[in-house]
Design a protein around this motif. Sequence first.
Motif, short mmCIF file in Angstrom:
data_model
loop_
_atom_site.label_atom_id
_atom_site.label_comp_id
_atom_site.label_asym_id
_atom_site.label_seq_id
_atom_site.Cartn_x
_atom_site.Cartn_y
_atom_site.Cartn_z
N ASP A 136 0.86 -1.17 0.00
CA ASP A 136 0.00 0.00 0.00
C ASP A 136 0.91 1.23 0.00
OD1 ASP A 136 -1.74 2.09 0.52
OD2 ASP A 136 -2.56 1.23 2.36
N PHE A 137 0.82 2.02 -1.06
CA PHE A 137 1.70 3.18 -1.20
C PHE A 137 1.12 4.46 -0.59
CE2 PHE A 137 3.39 0.26 -4.23
CZ PHE A 137 4.73 0.57 -4.34
N SER A 138 0.04 4.36 0.16
CA SER A 138 -0.65 5.55 0.64
C SER A 138 0.00 6.20 1.87
CB SER A 138 -2.12 5.23 0.96
OG SER A 138 -2.20 4.32 2.04
N ASN A 139 0.88 5.50 2.57
CA ASN A 139 1.52 6.06 3.76
C ASN A 139 3.03 5.92 3.64
OD1 ASN A 139 2.47 6.76 6.30
ND2 ASN A 139 0.84 5.68 7.40
N LEU A 140 3.66 6.89 2.97
CA LEU A 140 5.10 6.83 2.73
C LEU A 140 5.90 6.86 4.03
CD1 LEU A 140 5.47 9.10 -0.43
CD2 LEU A 140 5.48 6.60 -0.30
N GLU A 141 5.42 7.58 5.03
CA GLU A 141 6.12 7.64 6.32
C GLU A 141 6.25 6.23 6.91
OE1 GLU A 141 8.17 9.31 9.53
OE2 GLU A 141 7.60 10.28 7.66
N LYS A 142 5.16 5.50 6.91
CA LYS A 142 5.16 4.14 7.45
C LYS A 142 6.04 3.21 6.61
CE LYS A 142 2.06 0.31 8.76
NZ LYS A 142 3.14 -0.59 8.82
N ILE A 143 5.95 3.33 5.29
CA ILE A 143 6.76 2.50 4.39
C ILE A 143 8.24 2.69 4.70
CG2 ILE A 143 7.51 2.20 1.99
CD1 ILE A 143 4.59 2.91 1.19
N GLY A 144 8.66 3.95 4.79
CA GLY A 144 10.07 4.25 5.04
C GLY A 144 10.54 3.75 6.40
N LYS A 145 9.72 3.94 7.42
CA LYS A 145 10.10 3.49 8.77
C LYS A 145 10.14 1.96 8.83
CE LYS A 145 9.39 7.48 11.55
NZ LYS A 145 10.10 7.77 12.75
N ALA A 183 14.05 9.44 14.72
CA ALA A 183 14.60 10.54 13.93
C ALA A 183 14.53 10.29 12.42
CB ALA A 183 16.05 10.81 14.35
N VAL A 184 14.19 9.09 12.02
CA VAL A 184 14.14 8.74 10.60
C VAL A 184 13.01 9.50 9.91
CG1 VAL A 184 13.58 6.86 8.99
CG2 VAL A 184 15.16 6.45 10.87
N ASP A 185 13.34 10.08 8.76
CA ASP A 185 12.33 10.70 7.90
C ASP A 185 11.80 9.59 7.00
OD1 ASP A 185 10.87 12.00 5.93
OD2 ASP A 185 12.34 13.60 5.64
N GLY A 186 10.71 8.98 7.43
CA GLY A 186 10.15 7.83 6.71
C GLY A 186 9.78 8.13 5.28
N ARG A 187 9.22 9.30 5.05
CA ARG A 187 8.83 9.67 3.69
C ARG A 187 10.05 9.72 2.78
NH1 ARG A 187 7.79 13.57 0.02
NH2 ARG A 187 5.71 13.65 -0.89
N LYS A 188 11.11 10.33 3.26
CA LYS A 188 12.35 10.44 2.47
C LYS A 188 12.91 9.04 2.18
CE LYS A 188 17.07 12.15 2.82
NZ LYS A 188 18.06 12.75 3.69
N GLU A 189 12.93 8.17 3.18
CA GLU A 189 13.45 6.81 3.01
C GLU A 189 12.60 6.03 2.01
OE1 GLU A 189 16.24 5.50 4.13
OE2 GLU A 189 16.78 7.24 5.35
N ALA A 190 11.28 6.19 2.09
CA ALA A 190 10.39 5.48 1.17
C ALA A 190 10.61 5.94 -0.26
CB ALA A 190 8.93 5.69 1.58
N LEU A 191 10.69 7.26 -0.46
CA LEU A 191 10.90 7.78 -1.81
C LEU A 191 12.23 7.33 -2.38
CD1 LEU A 191 9.40 11.37 -1.42
CD2 LEU A 191 8.45 9.43 -2.71
N GLN A 192 13.26 7.29 -1.55
CA GLN A 192 14.57 6.83 -2.00
C GLN A 192 14.50 5.35 -2.40
OE1 GLN A 192 17.78 7.59 0.72
NE2 GLN A 192 19.23 6.37 -0.46
N LEU A 193 13.84 4.55 -1.59
CA LEU A 193 13.69 3.13 -1.88
C LEU A 193 12.95 2.93 -3.21
CD1 LEU A 193 13.80 0.11 -0.88
CD2 LEU A 193 11.55 0.53 0.12
#
Length: 192
Positions: A122-131, A148-158
């Motif tokens: 489910d791509f609707s919660n990038l913060e959760k995906i990244g974390k 401290a992890v920016d979940g959204r940033k980590e998800a987009l990078q992935l």
Amino acid sequence: MMMEAVLTSRTHPEYREIAIPFPIPEEDYDRTMELLEELGIGDVFAQDCRVVKLESEYPVLERLKGAAVNVDELDCLAKHMDSFCESEDHQFLAMAHKLDISSIRDFINLTLCYQQATVITDFSNLEKIGKDHILTVNFGIPLEEYQAVDGRKEALQLIQDGDGTITPYGVVYDNGMELEQVYDGMRFPPYI
């Protein structure tokens, strides 16, 4: 019951078939082995059974249809899979699909390393995906670092790295996981 396998003799397919639930309840193990012995199958060392049919909530296991297996191998696989939570189901199924696994040995080995993969269903919660991804690749990360992890940033990078494989079970990222041959066909991996 995690799955039910209909088994017959690998060398004598004309023998009758028997349906066995897996994992085999401990109190039923001896009786199950007696029933199999009546068919000339169930040897603890030989892959003397042929899977005629396999019913499970894991459709990828249908790849075992027609395979030669050992009853204890099926029991080991079912015990490991019986402990999966929903996210682990997705990891296991997606990696089995990606790796095109079809042997009992590889399925057992996958139950020991699938947790290294990240699956996005489910791509609707990038913060959760990244974390979730950070927890997968950095198991045991200190709480302060995790928070401290920016979940959204980590998800987009992935996602932008483009290493994901689309499967019927989600987009899977193997994170460098290799299918280790812990189960060698002789000694079962410990079940905790």
